[in-house]
Each structure stands twice: as structure tokens, then as C-alpha cells.
Design a protein around this motif. Structure first.
Motif, PDB file in Angstrom:
ATOM      1  N   ALA A  50       0.809  -1.218   0.000  1.00 24.11           N
ATOM      2  CA  ALA A  50       0.000   0.000   0.000  1.00 24.11           C
ATOM      3  C   ALA A  50       0.842   1.268   0.000  1.00 24.11           C
ATOM      4  CB  ALA A  50      -0.923  -0.005   1.215  1.00 24.11           C
ATOM      5  N   THR A  51       2.034   1.207   0.611  1.00 25.71           N
ATOM      6  CA  THR A  51       2.818   2.430   0.807  1.00 25.71           C
ATOM      7  C   THR A  51       4.202   2.389   0.155  1.00 25.71           C
ATOM      8  OG1 THR A  51       3.791   1.627   2.879  1.00 25.71           O
ATOM      9  CG2 THR A  51       1.669   2.788   3.017  1.00 25.71           C
ATOM     10  N   GLY A  52       4.699   1.212  -0.154  1.00 27.29           N
ATOM     11  CA  GLY A  52       6.040   1.092  -0.691  1.00 27.29           C
ATOM     12  C   GLY A  52       7.133   1.161   0.353  1.00 27.29           C
ATOM     13  N   SER A  53       6.773   1.263   1.612  1.00 31.68           N
ATOM     14  CA  SER A  53       7.777   1.293   2.674  1.00 31.68           C
ATOM     15  C   SER A  53       8.281  -0.118   2.949  1.00 31.68           C
ATOM     16  CB  SER A  53       7.200   1.906   3.947  1.00 31.68           C
ATOM     17  OG  SER A  53       6.059   1.178   4.373  1.00 31.68           O
ATOM     18  N   MET A  54       9.524  -0.220   3.418  1.00 33.73           N
ATOM     19  CA  MET A  54      10.069  -1.518   3.770  1.00 33.73           C
ATOM     20  C   MET A  54       9.766  -1.788   5.242  1.00 33.73           C
ATOM     21  SD  MET A  54      13.879  -3.124   3.124  1.00 33.73           S
ATOM     22  CE  MET A  54      13.554  -3.434   1.386  1.00 33.73           C
ATOM     23  N   VAL A  55       9.078  -2.889   5.492  1.00 35.44           N
ATOM     24  CA  VAL A  55       8.641  -3.231   6.846  1.00 35.44           C
ATOM     25  C   VAL A  55       9.165  -4.616   7.212  1.00 35.44           C
ATOM     26  CG1 VAL A  55       6.578  -1.790   6.692  1.00 35.44           C
ATOM     27  CG2 VAL A  55       6.462  -4.181   5.977  1.00 35.44           C
ATOM     28  N   GLU A  56       9.083  -4.938   8.484  1.00 38.59           N
ATOM     29  CA  GLU A  56       9.548  -6.228   8.968  1.00 38.59           C
ATOM     30  C   GLU A  56       8.348  -7.123   9.264  1.00 38.59           C
ATOM     31  OE1 GLU A  56      12.133  -5.473  12.288  1.00 38.59           O
ATOM     32  OE2 GLU A  56      13.819  -4.933  10.989  1.00 38.59           O
ATOM     33  N   ARG A  57       8.371  -8.324   8.695  1.00 35.88           N
ATOM     34  CA  ARG A  57       7.281  -9.282   8.864  1.00 35.88           C
ATOM     35  C   ARG A  57       7.846 -10.684   9.030  1.00 35.88           C
ATOM     36  NH1 ARG A  57       4.762  -5.237   9.323  1.00 35.88           N
ATOM     37  NH2 ARG A  57       3.085  -4.404   8.002  1.00 35.88           N
ATOM     38  N   THR A  58       7.189 -11.482   9.859  1.00 36.75           N
ATOM     39  CA  THR A  58       7.500 -12.910   9.859  1.00 36.75           C
ATOM     40  C   THR A  58       6.796 -13.546   8.670  1.00 36.75           C
ATOM     41  OG1 THR A  58       5.603 -13.466  11.250  1.00 36.75           O
ATOM     42  CG2 THR A  58       7.680 -12.929  12.380  1.00 36.75           C
ATOM     43  N   VAL A  59       7.152 -14.775   8.353  1.00 37.91           N
ATOM     44  CA  VAL A  59       6.525 -15.451   7.221  1.00 37.91           C
ATOM     45  C   VAL A  59       5.017 -15.530   7.407  1.00 37.91           C
ATOM     46  CG1 VAL A  59       6.357 -17.643   5.992  1.00 37.91           C
ATOM     47  CG2 VAL A  59       8.594 -16.765   6.645  1.00 37.91           C
ATOM     48  N   GLY A  60       4.584 -15.841   8.615  1.00 37.13           N
ATOM     49  CA  GLY A  60       3.148 -15.962   8.864  1.00 37.13           C
ATOM     50  C   GLY A  60       2.398 -14.664   8.748  1.00 37.13           C
ATOM     51  N   ASP A  61       3.112 -13.525   8.896  1.00 35.06           N
ATOM     52  CA  ASP A  61       2.464 -12.213   8.850  1.00 35.06           C
ATOM     53  C   ASP A  61       2.533 -11.546   7.479  1.00 35.06           C
ATOM     54  OD1 ASP A  61       1.680 -12.275  11.492  1.00 35.06           O
ATOM     55  OD2 ASP A  61       3.547 -11.386  12.223  1.00 35.06           O
ATOM     56  N   LEU A  62       3.058 -12.261   6.475  1.00 35.73           N
ATOM     57  CA  LEU A  62       3.043 -11.701   5.130  1.00 35.73           C
ATOM     58  C   LEU A  62       1.593 -11.573   4.644  1.00 35.73           C
ATOM     59  CD1 LEU A  62       5.983 -13.686   3.468  1.00 35.73           C
ATOM     60  CD2 LEU A  62       6.020 -11.348   4.347  1.00 35.73           C
ATOM     61  N   PRO A  63       1.303 -10.696   3.680  1.00 32.05           N
ATOM     62  CA  PRO A  63      -0.078 -10.498   3.206  1.00 32.05           C
ATOM     63  C   PRO A  63      -0.544 -11.661   2.331  1.00 32.05           C
ATOM     64  CG  PRO A  63       1.418  -9.097   1.974  1.00 32.05           C
ATOM     65  CD  PRO A  63       2.244  -9.738   3.045  1.00 32.05           C
ATOM     66  N   TRP A  64      -0.937 -12.734   2.980  1.00 34.59           N
ATOM     67  CA  TRP A  64      -1.290 -13.948   2.248  1.00 34.59           C
ATOM     68  C   TRP A  64      -2.599 -13.822   1.474  1.00 34.59           C
ATOM     69  CZ3 TRP A  64       2.075 -17.400   0.981  1.00 34.59           C
ATOM     70  CH2 TRP A  64       3.247 -17.517   1.744  1.00 34.59           C
ATOM     71  N   ASP A  65      -3.381 -12.776   1.753  1.00 38.21           N
ATOM     72  CA  ASP A  65      -4.566 -12.550   0.926  1.00 38.21           C
ATOM     73  C   ASP A  65      -4.154 -12.251  -0.513  1.00 38.21           C
ATOM     74  OD1 ASP A  65      -3.380 -10.217   1.909  1.00 38.21           O
ATOM     75  OD2 ASP A  65      -5.218  -9.049   1.658  1.00 38.21           O
TER      76      ASP A  65
END
Length: 370
Positions: A121-136
Motif C-alpha cells: 500500500a505504501t512502498g515502505s520496507m517493513v519487517e514481517r514474519t513469514v506468517g504475517d506476510l499479506p497472504w490474501d
């Protein structure tokens, strides 16, 4: 119909992944009529301008959006396949829903590991675990690629909605002949390590090993790679232990530089591939690697190098002692390592495997896009 292929990459530092992406684009260009590379430079090196692929180098999110969308509209009605990566996969899916996106995972992940990814949505680099990636968004991805069996296996376990994960080992361009090298006349066992000085590379394990009194006067460890967050701490550790260690920085001519060494040593246990092992093999230098991550896939223990237990610091010291005492074995293993690299870890083989995967996706044509 042969598809139009787009590769994407976000670079934050100089390293093996950057070289691998460029080599893949170059070699795919020899097989596919139209290949484009969208290179978002957030630090690290510029894209190779001599690449036969059409290169779009950008420096911000707006530039990436424009270049990527433009690259995904071929001159004719070819279907579009994107060889993406875990950093940009969700953004790539959102920006070009008509394309088939094949993301490449370049780590051996676990449930708690934090990945740096682009927020769609923003193009910013963020930190995510594999489970928290946007799987939708990512649930539409037909296939992921791991760059080693270890990388693929870990992703199958920890990614909640990855439908299929294939394995394609990286290809590495090695010199046609072993480069001539100038080996310093030190009498010591000269050990190279290629790693940016960040904690997960575990270079401190190598520093402690060569500081062992049984080794410290007979070996030298040179660490190649950009200075990272762990640099000052490692330099302090080396001084405190009086370890025979030098931090020599990044080298563009790594295979040439490695010819002056007897052995490559690594310590990372979450290495997704370990390109330096093949770079060393190109210089006929064997590798000493931990029995963890992808490293054991690249080294045949006792034939092209040696494998040690990463949980036992004495095993690392023992392996280095074995290397010190049998230089002829190192020479023999180095020749075998080069032969294996020439037979299997070639950029052409890598590109051919990606092309087979791309052709098998039967991507939708642009004309059928909603």
C-alpha cells in the motif's frame, strides 16, 4: 506462446544475491525474446548496464511502480511472468494482477525470523514474519522457488498458504580457467571467509576458532565483505583474543582474490545458498561449512570440502586442524569442487530451470486481463 519475463529485485547492500539476480537476467535473455529487470536500488550496487536484459534502475517507490507496470506491458500480446522475490512479491502481485508472479525465497526461514519486505500500500520496507506476510495477495501465487532444498523445505513448513515450492539452485559464473593467484609466503594455512559482518553470518565463531592456541600461530583468517552492524564488535573480539584475523572489505574480483587461499570457511546456519562456496570452487578452493542450512548441499564432505557440527566449537577447531595438517587433501578437494561447480552450478542450467518453470505456468495473456 513464449512469455515476456520480468525480474524484480530490491537491493540494500552488495552481496551474492545481487550477482545471482543479474546473472539470471543475463542468461534468461539468451533463451527468451524479451526479458526486463526492475532494479530498486535502496543502497547497494547499481544494476549492470551491460546486461542483455532491459534494465530499469529506480531509487524510490514511485519509480518502482512506474517501471514495473511499464515492464509488465510487452510490445505484443505475450503473456507476462514475473520472477519476483520475497521482498516485492506482494507488491508485484498487486501492481500487475494479470501477470503470473513467481517469488524466489532466498533464506532458510523459521517461524520467528523477520523478513524485510515492501508494504504494497505504501512502498515502505517493513519487517514481517513469514506468517504475517499479506497472504490474501500471495495466495494467488502459483509457485514459489527456493534457491536450495533447505530453503524450499523451510518455506513449506512455515509459509501458511504457499501452494507449491520448487527448488532451483543458483547458478554462479566461474572463470573458464583457474585464475592465477599470488599466495603470500607466510607458511600459514590461509583461510578466507566471505560474509557481510552481520550477526546471522556468525563470523564470531570463526574468529574464536582461529584464536585457539593450537591454531593461532599457524593459520590466518581474512574476512571479505561489506562492514555491517557487527563489524566493531568483531574487531574488538579479534583484538581481545589476539586472533589472527583481518577484515579486508568487499572484493569485486572475488574468484581472483580467493586463489591466494587454502580454504574457504563459513559459519552461518541459515544460509539460503552460500554463493561464496561456488566462487571458491571456481578458484579450486575447497570449503569448510556447517552441517546446517543449504551449505551441506554445496559441499560433498571429504570430496569437495568438509562439513562440521555448528553446535560443537571443538569440531570446527578439529576440522581446521585437519586442514592444516593435510594440505594435499585440500588441493585434491579443490580440484573436485571446481569440477562439481562446472558440472552443476552453472548460470545456464539455472536459467533453463527457471524457463521450464515459467513455460509450465501457462500464464494468462494480457488481452485476457480484466
Amino acid at each position: 506462446m513464449v512469455p515476456h519475463v520480468v525480474l524484480t529485485w530490491v537491493t540494500t547492500a552488495r552481496g551474492g544475491a545481487e550477482n545471482s539476480v543479474i546473472e539470471l537476467a543475463d542468461n534468461l535473455s539468451r533463451l527468451v525474446p524479451s526479458v526486463e529487470l526492475v532494479w530498486w536500488r535502496r543502497g547497494g550496487p547499481a544494476a549492470a548496464r551491460y546486461s542483455p536484459a532491459r534494465v530499469h534502475e529506480v531509487s524510490d517507490w514511485g519509480g518502482y511502480q512506474q517501471a514495473y507496470v511499464r515492464a509488465c506491458v510487452p510490445a505484443d500480446d505475450r503473456p507476462v511472468v514475473v520472477i519476483s522475490n520475497h521482498r516485492t512479491a506482494a507488491a508485484d502481485v498487486a501492481l500487475a494482477p494479470h501477470a503470473r508472479v513467481i517469488p524466489v525465497i532466498r533464506h532458510v526461514v523459521n517461524a520467528d525470523q523477520v523478513l524485510r519486505v515492501i508494504e504494497p500500500a505504501t512502498g515502505s520496507m517493513v519487517e514481517r514474519t513469514v506468517g504475517d506476510l499479506p497472504w490474501d495477495l500471495l495466495s494467488s501465487v502459483p509457485v514459489w522457488v527456493g534457491i536450495s532444498h533447505a530453503s524450499s523445505a523451510a518455506f513449506r513448513v512455515h509459509a501458511p498458504r504457499a501452494r507449491y515450492v520448487s527448488t532451483i539452485h543458483n547458478g554462479v559464473a566461474i572463470p573458464a580457467t583457474v585464475p592465477d593467484g599470488n599466495r603470500p609466503a607466510t607458511g600459514r594455512l590461509l583461510i578466507a571467509s566471505v560474509a557481510r559482518t552481520v550477526p546471522w553470518k556468525r563470523t564470531d565463531h570463526l574468529v574464536r576458532a582461529v584464536a585457539d592456541p593450537r591454531l593461532s600461530t599457524a593459520v590466518r583468517l581474512d574476512v571479505f565483505g561489506d562492514a555491517g552492524s557487527h563489524q566493531a564488535e568483531l574487531e574488538t573480539l579479534a583484538r581481545e583474543l589476539a586472533a589472527p584475523v583481518r577484515f579486508v572489505g568487499y572484493a569485486d574480483d572475488l574468484p581472483q582474490r580467493l586463489t591466494g587461499y587454502d580454504l574457504l570457511a563459513t559459519a552461518a546456519v541459515q544460509e539460503g545458498f552460500g554463493r561464496a562456496v561456488i566462487d571458491a570452487a571456481g578458484a579450486a578452493i575447497p570449503a569448510l561449512v556447517p552441517q546446517a542450512g543449504a551449505s551441506p548441499e554445496l559441499v560433498l564432505d571429504g570430496l569437495t570440502g568438509m562439513v562440521y557440527d555448528p553446535d560443537d566449537p571443538w569440531d570446527l577447531v578439529a576440522a581446521l586442524t585437519d586442514a592444516l595438517l593435510d594440505r594435499e587433501a585440500l588441493t585434491r578437494m579443490g580440484r573436485a569442487a571446481r569440477a562439481l561447480a562446472e558440472a552443476w552450478y552453472t548460470p545456464g542450467r539455472c536459467a533453463a530451470q527457471y524457463l521450464t518453470l515459467v513455460m509450465g505456468q501457462a500464464p494468462r495473456s494480457l488481452a485476457g486481463a480484466p
